[in-house]
Design a protein around this motif. Structure first.
Motif, PDB file in Angstrom:
ATOM      1  N   ILE A 418       0.873  -1.173   0.000  1.00 30.75           N
ATOM      2  CA  ILE A 418       0.000   0.000   0.000  1.00 30.75           C
ATOM      3  C   ILE A 418       0.905   1.216   0.000  1.00 30.75           C
ATOM      4  CG2 ILE A 418      -1.740   1.273   1.329  1.00 30.75           C
ATOM      5  CD1 ILE A 418      -2.168  -1.830   2.476  1.00 30.75           C
ATOM      6  N   MET A 419       0.670   2.122  -0.934  1.00 25.77           N
ATOM      7  CA  MET A 419       1.569   3.267  -1.090  1.00 25.77           C
ATOM      8  C   MET A 419       1.079   4.454  -0.245  1.00 25.77           C
ATOM      9  SD  MET A 419       3.821   1.962  -3.039  1.00 25.77           S
ATOM     10  CE  MET A 419       4.864   3.337  -3.458  1.00 25.77           C
ATOM     11  N   THR A 420       1.964   4.929   0.628  1.00 26.66           N
ATOM     12  CA  THR A 420       1.656   6.113   1.438  1.00 26.66           C
ATOM     13  C   THR A 420       2.911   6.974   1.592  1.00 26.66           C
ATOM     14  OG1 THR A 420       2.274   5.121   3.565  1.00 26.66           O
ATOM     15  CG2 THR A 420       0.037   4.753   2.859  1.00 26.66           C
ATOM     16  N   PRO A 421       3.629   7.275   0.499  1.00 29.10           N
ATOM     17  CA  PRO A 421       4.889   8.000   0.663  1.00 29.10           C
ATOM     18  C   PRO A 421       4.670   9.403   1.239  1.00 29.10           C
ATOM     19  CG  PRO A 421       4.269   7.924  -1.652  1.00 29.10           C
ATOM     20  CD  PRO A 421       3.302   7.032  -0.919  1.00 29.10           C
ATOM     21  N   THR A 422       5.562   9.791   2.122  1.00 32.78           N
ATOM     22  CA  THR A 422       5.449  11.105   2.775  1.00 32.78           C
ATOM     23  C   THR A 422       5.266  12.220   1.749  1.00 32.78           C
ATOM     24  OG1 THR A 422       7.850  11.278   2.760  1.00 32.78           O
ATOM     25  CG2 THR A 422       6.846  10.510   4.799  1.00 32.78           C
ATOM     26  N   SER A 423       6.004  12.137   0.649  1.00 33.15           N
ATOM     27  CA  SER A 423       6.054  13.247  -0.295  1.00 33.15           C
ATOM     28  C   SER A 423       4.742  13.476  -1.044  1.00 33.15           C
ATOM     29  CB  SER A 423       7.182  13.007  -1.301  1.00 33.15           C
ATOM     30  OG  SER A 423       7.111  11.675  -1.757  1.00 33.15           O
ATOM     31  N   PHE A 424       3.800  12.510  -0.969  1.00 36.36           N
ATOM     32  CA  PHE A 424       2.507  12.687  -1.644  1.00 36.36           C
ATOM     33  C   PHE A 424       1.304  12.422  -0.730  1.00 36.36           C
ATOM     34  CE2 PHE A 424       5.449  11.644  -5.089  1.00 36.36           C
ATOM     35  CZ  PHE A 424       5.156  12.637  -6.012  1.00 36.36           C
ATOM     36  N   CYS A 425       1.543  11.731   0.363  1.00 34.16           N
ATOM     37  CA  CYS A 425       0.399  11.199   1.135  1.00 34.16           C
ATOM     38  C   CYS A 425       0.373  11.629   2.593  1.00 34.16           C
ATOM     39  CB  CYS A 425       0.406   9.673   1.069  1.00 34.16           C
ATOM     40  SG  CYS A 425       0.192   9.035  -0.595  1.00 34.16           S
ATOM     41  N   TYR A 426       1.334  12.459   3.043  1.00 35.85           N
ATOM     42  CA  TYR A 426       1.345  12.847   4.458  1.00 35.85           C
ATOM     43  C   TYR A 426       0.575  14.155   4.631  1.00 35.85           C
ATOM     44  CZ  TYR A 426       3.838   9.104   6.718  1.00 35.85           C
ATOM     45  OH  TYR A 426       4.149   7.884   7.261  1.00 35.85           O
ATOM     46  N   LEU A 427      -0.646  13.998   5.095  1.00 30.59           N
ATOM     47  CA  LEU A 427      -1.548  15.142   5.141  1.00 30.59           C
ATOM     48  C   LEU A 427      -1.354  15.956   6.425  1.00 30.59           C
ATOM     49  CD1 LEU A 427      -4.720  13.490   3.586  1.00 30.59           C
ATOM     50  CD2 LEU A 427      -2.664  14.373   2.481  1.00 30.59           C
ATOM     51  N   ASP A 428      -0.331  15.589   7.206  1.00 30.59           N
ATOM     52  CA  ASP A 428       0.037  16.448   8.349  1.00 30.59           C
ATOM     53  C   ASP A 428       1.025  17.525   7.907  1.00 30.59           C
ATOM     54  OD1 ASP A 428       1.968  14.440   7.946  1.00 30.59           O
ATOM     55  OD2 ASP A 428       2.560  14.390  10.061  1.00 30.59           O
ATOM     56  N   TYR A 429       1.489  17.456   6.665  1.00 32.26           N
ATOM     57  CA  TYR A 429       2.407  18.480   6.152  1.00 32.26           C
ATOM     58  C   TYR A 429       1.643  19.764   5.813  1.00 32.26           C
ATOM     59  CZ  TYR A 429       6.204  15.059   5.417  1.00 32.26           C
ATOM     60  OH  TYR A 429       7.200  14.130   5.564  1.00 32.26           O
ATOM     61  N   TYR A 430       2.370  20.867   5.757  1.00 34.73           N
ATOM     62  CA  TYR A 430       1.755  22.127   5.334  1.00 34.73           C
ATOM     63  C   TYR A 430       1.184  21.989   3.929  1.00 34.73           C
ATOM     64  CZ  TYR A 430       3.718  24.746   9.243  1.00 34.73           C
ATOM     65  OH  TYR A 430       3.992  25.225  10.488  1.00 34.73           O
ATOM     66  N   GLN A 431       0.087  22.716   3.682  1.00 35.88           N
ATOM     67  CA  GLN A 431      -0.531  22.633   2.357  1.00 35.88           C
ATOM     68  C   GLN A 431      -0.436  23.933   1.576  1.00 35.88           C
ATOM     69  OE1 GLN A 431      -4.770  21.715   2.809  1.00 35.88           O
ATOM     70  NE2 GLN A 431      -4.554  22.231   4.966  1.00 35.88           N
ATOM     71  N   SER A 432       0.107  24.972   2.193  1.00 35.11           N
ATOM     72  CA  SER A 432       0.313  26.199   1.419  1.00 35.11           C
ATOM     73  C   SER A 432       1.562  26.892   1.938  1.00 35.11           C
ATOM     74  CB  SER A 432      -0.903  27.125   1.537  1.00 35.11           C
ATOM     75  OG  SER A 432      -0.664  28.146   2.487  1.00 35.11           O
ATOM     76  N   ARG A 433       2.046  27.835   1.149  1.00 31.02           N
ATOM     77  CA  ARG A 433       3.240  28.579   1.562  1.00 31.02           C
ATOM     78  C   ARG A 433       2.865  29.824   2.349  1.00 31.02           C
ATOM     79  NH1 ARG A 433       6.195  29.881  -3.655  1.00 31.02           N
ATOM     80  NH2 ARG A 433       7.831  30.564  -2.271  1.00 31.02           N
ATOM     81  N   ASN A 434       1.560  30.009   2.554  1.00 31.16           N
ATOM     82  CA  ASN A 434       1.118  31.177   3.300  1.00 31.16           C
ATOM     83  C   ASN A 434       1.713  31.139   4.706  1.00 31.16           C
ATOM     84  OD1 ASN A 434      -0.368  33.099   4.757  1.00 31.16           O
ATOM     85  ND2 ASN A 434      -2.109  32.860   3.376  1.00 31.16           N
ATOM     86  N   PRO A 435       2.444  32.200   5.085  1.00 27.92           N
ATOM     87  CA  PRO A 435       3.064  32.180   6.412  1.00 27.92           C
ATOM     88  C   PRO A 435       2.047  32.106   7.550  1.00 27.92           C
ATOM     89  CG  PRO A 435       3.772  34.110   5.141  1.00 27.92           C
ATOM     90  CD  PRO A 435       2.743  33.407   4.314  1.00 27.92           C
ATOM     91  N   ASN A 436       0.771  32.364   7.263  1.00 33.38           N
ATOM     92  CA  ASN A 436      -0.239  32.308   8.333  1.00 33.38           C
ATOM     93  C   ASN A 436      -0.873  30.937   8.520  1.00 33.38           C
ATOM     94  OD1 ASN A 436       0.085  35.020   8.852  1.00 33.38           O
ATOM     95  ND2 ASN A 436      -1.412  35.597   7.293  1.00 33.38           N
ATOM     96  N   GLU A 437      -0.371  29.937   7.819  1.00 33.82           N
ATOM     97  CA  GLU A 437      -0.905  28.580   8.031  1.00 33.82           C
ATOM     98  C   GLU A 437      -0.790  28.204   9.502  1.00 33.82           C
ATOM     99  OE1 GLU A 437      -2.264  25.942   6.336  1.00 33.82           O
ATOM    100  OE2 GLU A 437      -2.550  27.372   4.718  1.00 33.82           O
TER     101      GLU A 437
END
Ligand code: ACM
Length: 768
Positions: A418-437
């Motif tokens: 089952i594929m869950t690589p961090t680089s595509f599937c880790y939804l705890d990572y930031y999702q925008s470059r907005n400094p106010n995230e």
């Protein structure tokens, strides 16, 4: 002097829906995941009190439809035969690949459903649901009659495993929220919920034979405030915890079954087990005492491979199997430090006695014993990709997370993956470059990148690729404390994962997905989901401006947007045409605020940037050695774009990083320039192996060939802050400025990453 520049984008997203969505209009055909075949018809079917369900078989799918109808309109559809105004189940298809396949034919007088199996009928109903207006999801919407556009759909999933994970160990989530999460998975035709139930920081499932797991292991004395890497690390001093009773677990499993979602429990072993040791210290290799972990990270106290540990685990797993009918039990297997085993005479004897090579083989031996036990009860194991180290257990399925390599190796060894690589599937990572995230663990994984993922690695042959069962989004919750934040991180990125799992790769298109998503997001709003709205964000790109300074280009996904420009947020904005105002040339330090305003959907993603324009801004810069590929998102421009990197995020493209190399870069100011100050910043987070440099030197030159050393800074010892700003005063007239930061070097033993090269993270080069 700082200037304040405020730009507003007003965009109308729902231009095709001139009427509000609660009026009697059709929902645009915007099904997610995208079906294999859609043929749009004319007219619409009207669902109302008189609509009959004609199903020759009792079916959970129709019960589910009635739940929705009752919730919104207060009545239930009656069963019976009819020639018109009927939703008819024609029967099971025997010529389809999957019992999840379905076909749906919506005509003005009737709706016909065929399916590969009961699950396919349920998915036909989910598709039907997505063709109904968002208000259909609301309780007591005040409407009796609903329009469904005529359309013919044939559909079938690409992968059999389409999952979402949730870590309830770092933070506990209520049963009600778990049910809502499962509802959302089902809406997007996902069929696995990976329930990560045990962690160093909390054990969350009642086990009758071991009551101390609920009494002791489920509670920690305090938690981290801010980021784990903050220096100094701050704690909140508040007891935290909770667990699910077995009755609650049964309730969740049943709820999920009714939605064709299999719940896969994860019981972590041999690592991530410190919370257990707090209650049962006899299962460790050392004496203890232990406490339930309070900070995040990888803990060294893990299960010791003793007989009493196996007895404990087998008893626990026996109760777990009684609760979860899933064929798969996830046994963790990730991030198990071997230090305690290396230092344990018992483990060293066991390694000799079993003829094992090292501690990795000992871990493999540990997991194989557990696998044998679970296999003997008719179950199969899933483990994180570390279970490849020291040899795979014979029948194990691998969850590839540290990239795709583990998945490739396992598939080549004929193991399911089952594929869950961090680089595509880790939804705890930031999702925008907005400094106010809101604060997140780190990383940078925008929706578009999640969507771009093809779970089948190119390296596999067609035969090997059959072992890729599917894909999963992971939601680790160190920094996700509330249901609202969980929804914000998981959606809509989890919806992109759903489409990655369902739709053939060659049928996918991001623009098309974003447009369907824009139509479905009001449904999530009706379901009171706090989803992220980044598809409506203002994106920015900074380039060098001719004649000095930088050019700031703002964009959104909407084609028909207007810019409203004002010198204060709420005062008399002036409407300008985006294309005419873009890019904005900025020649002095400036604050920029920009936002999108959308009809039908409240968005408040305000982009705030401080462009600290200086003499190096937009100038040509060259480095001796490029950054590490994982931290080169912003490229050279990130060093001279006038934006300082975040204090808490080190992979949004503003920090660049080197590993095993010094940083050396030369800025060409274009002409002889008076220089009075050089400034930069370095990141300092020893947990993830990031160290300050030993020394920074500044050189200048008139011709770019002969450089002289004009300043240095080496006062880095004992710095506690996460970011160290360096300022070097100069009094020079030069065209070229060379900066060299000497790396820290090898991390001392006994510290995180001991024996490895430290990372060097470098921010903006600023010259005044
Ligand atoms: C993991 O993220 N440790 C599987």
């Amino acid at each position: 002097m700082q200037k304040v520049l405020i730009l507003f984008f007003i965009i109308s997203i729902f231009s095709c829906q001139n009427e509000p969505s609660n009026s009697n209009t059709e929902m645009p055909i915007s099904i997610i995941p995208k079906p294999a075949k859609v043929e749009k018809g004319n007219g619409y079917f009207t669902l109302n009190k008189e609509t009959k369900i004609n199903s020759k078989l009792g079916n959970k799918a129709f019960e589910f439809l009635n739940l929705l109808v009752k919730n919104t309109s207060g009545y239930e559809l009656k069963s019976g035969e009819s020639t018109e105004n009927v939703i008819e189940f024609i029967g099971f298809q025997d010529d389809v690949a999957s019992n999840e396949s379905y076909s749906l034919d919506i005509q003005e007088s009737k709706i016909e459903i065929q399916a590969g199996g009961p699950q396919g009928v349920f998915y036909a109903i989910q598709t039907l649901r997505q063709l109904l207006p968002p208000d259909f999801e609301k309780s007591n919407a005040g409407k009796d009659s609903w329009l469904i556009p005529c359309v013919k759909i044939e559909d079938s999933p690409r992968f059999s495993y389409r999952g979402m994970h949730l870590d309830v160990g770092r933070h506990y989530f209520s049963v009600d929220f778990i049910k809502k999460y499962i509802d959302l998975l089902a809406l997007f035709k996902m069929n696995r919920f990976h329930w990560h139930l045990t962690e160093d920081q909390g054990w969350r499932i009642e086990i009758k034979q071991y009551p101390k797991l609920a009494e002791i292991s489920a509670f920690r004395k305090e938690s981290v405030v801010g980021h784990n890497n903050d220096k100094p690390r701050k704690m909140d001093g508040k007891r935290y915890g909770g667990f699910y009773t077995q009755e609650e677990v049964k309730e969740v499993v049943k709820y999920a079954q009714d939605r064709f979602v299999t719940v896969i429990p994860e019981i972590e072993l041999p690592g991530h087990s410190q919370a257990v040791l707090a209650a049962y210290p006899e299962l460790a290799c050392t004496e203890g005492p232990f406490e339930v972990a309070t900070a995040w990270g990888v803990m060294e106290d893990v299960f010791c491979p003793k007989e009493e540990t196996f007895e404990f685990l087998e008893n626990v797993l026996t109760e777990v199997m009684e609760l979860f009918p899933s064929k798969y039990i996830h046994i963790g297997g990730d991030e198990c430090p071997k230090k305690r085993w290396e230092e344990s005479a018992f483990c060293q004897d066991l390694i000799k006695k079993e003829g094992l090579k090292d501690e990795h083989e000992l871990q493999s031996w540990f997991i194989q014993r557990i696998e044998k036990f679970l296999n003997s009860k008719g179950r199969k194991i899933i483990g994180w990709d570390e279970i490849l180290e020291g040899g795979l257990a014979p029948d194990a399925t691998v969850m590839s997370w540290r990239g795709v390599q583990g998945g490739i190796e396992a598939a080549k060894q004929k193991h399911d993956v089952i594929m869950t690589p961090t680089s595509f599937c880790y939804l705890d990572y930031y999702q925008s470059r907005n400094p106010n995230e809101p604060l997140a663990i780190g990383g940078y994984l925008p929706l578009e990148k999640v969507y771009s993922y093809d779970p089948i690695p190119e390296e596999l042959t067609e035969e090997e690729a059959k072992h890729i069962l599917g894909v999963q989004g992971n939601v680790w919750t160190e920094y996700i404390k509330t249901p609202e934040q969980c929804e914000y991180m998981a959606f809509p990125r989890g919806i992109a994962i759903a489409e990655n799992g369902w739709t053939n790769f060659d049928q996918k298109d991001y623009d098309d997905f974003a447009s369907r998503l824009a139509n479905q997001l009001p449904r999530l709003e009706a379901l009171e989901v706090n989803f992220a709205k980044h598809i409506f964000d203002v994106n920015y790109k900074i380039t060098a401006a001719e004649g000095g300074g930088v050019a700031l280009a703002l964009s959104t996904r909407s084609k028909d947007c207007q810019v409203v420009f004002s010198d204060e947020l709420d005062k008399n904005p002036v409407t300008l045409n985006l294309l005419e105002t873009n890019p904005v040339i900025i020649k002095e330090p400036t604050r920029v605020r920009a936002s999108t305003l959308c009809e039908n959907l409240s968005t408040n993603n305000i982009l705030e940037l401080f462009l600290n324009v200086n003499k190096a801004s937009g100038k040509s810069i060259d480095w001796t050695t490029p950054p590490h590929k994982n931290y080169n998102l912003g490229g050279k421009m990130a060093l001279v774009n006038s934006i300082s990197a975040s204090d808490t995020r080190f992979s949004d493209g503003e920090w660049l990083a080197w590993n095993g190399e010094d940083f050396e870069a030369t800025i060409d100011l274009g002409e002889l320039t008076d220089i009075s100050m050089f400034k930069t910043r370095f990141y300092n987070a020893n947990g993830p192996w990031v160290y300050l440099p030993k020394k920074v030197e500044v050189f200048v030159s008139e011709d770019g060939k002969d450089f002289k050393l004009v300043g240095e800074f080496a006062d880095f010892d004992g710095v506690e802050a996460s970011v160290k700003a360096v300022e070097i005063e100069l009094k020079e007239n030069a065209r070229f400025v060379k900066v060299k930061a000497h790396r820290y070097g090898i991390i001392p033993e006994g510290r995180p990453g001991g024996g490895n090269e430290a990372w060097l993270f470098v921010d903006e080069m600023m010259i005044f």
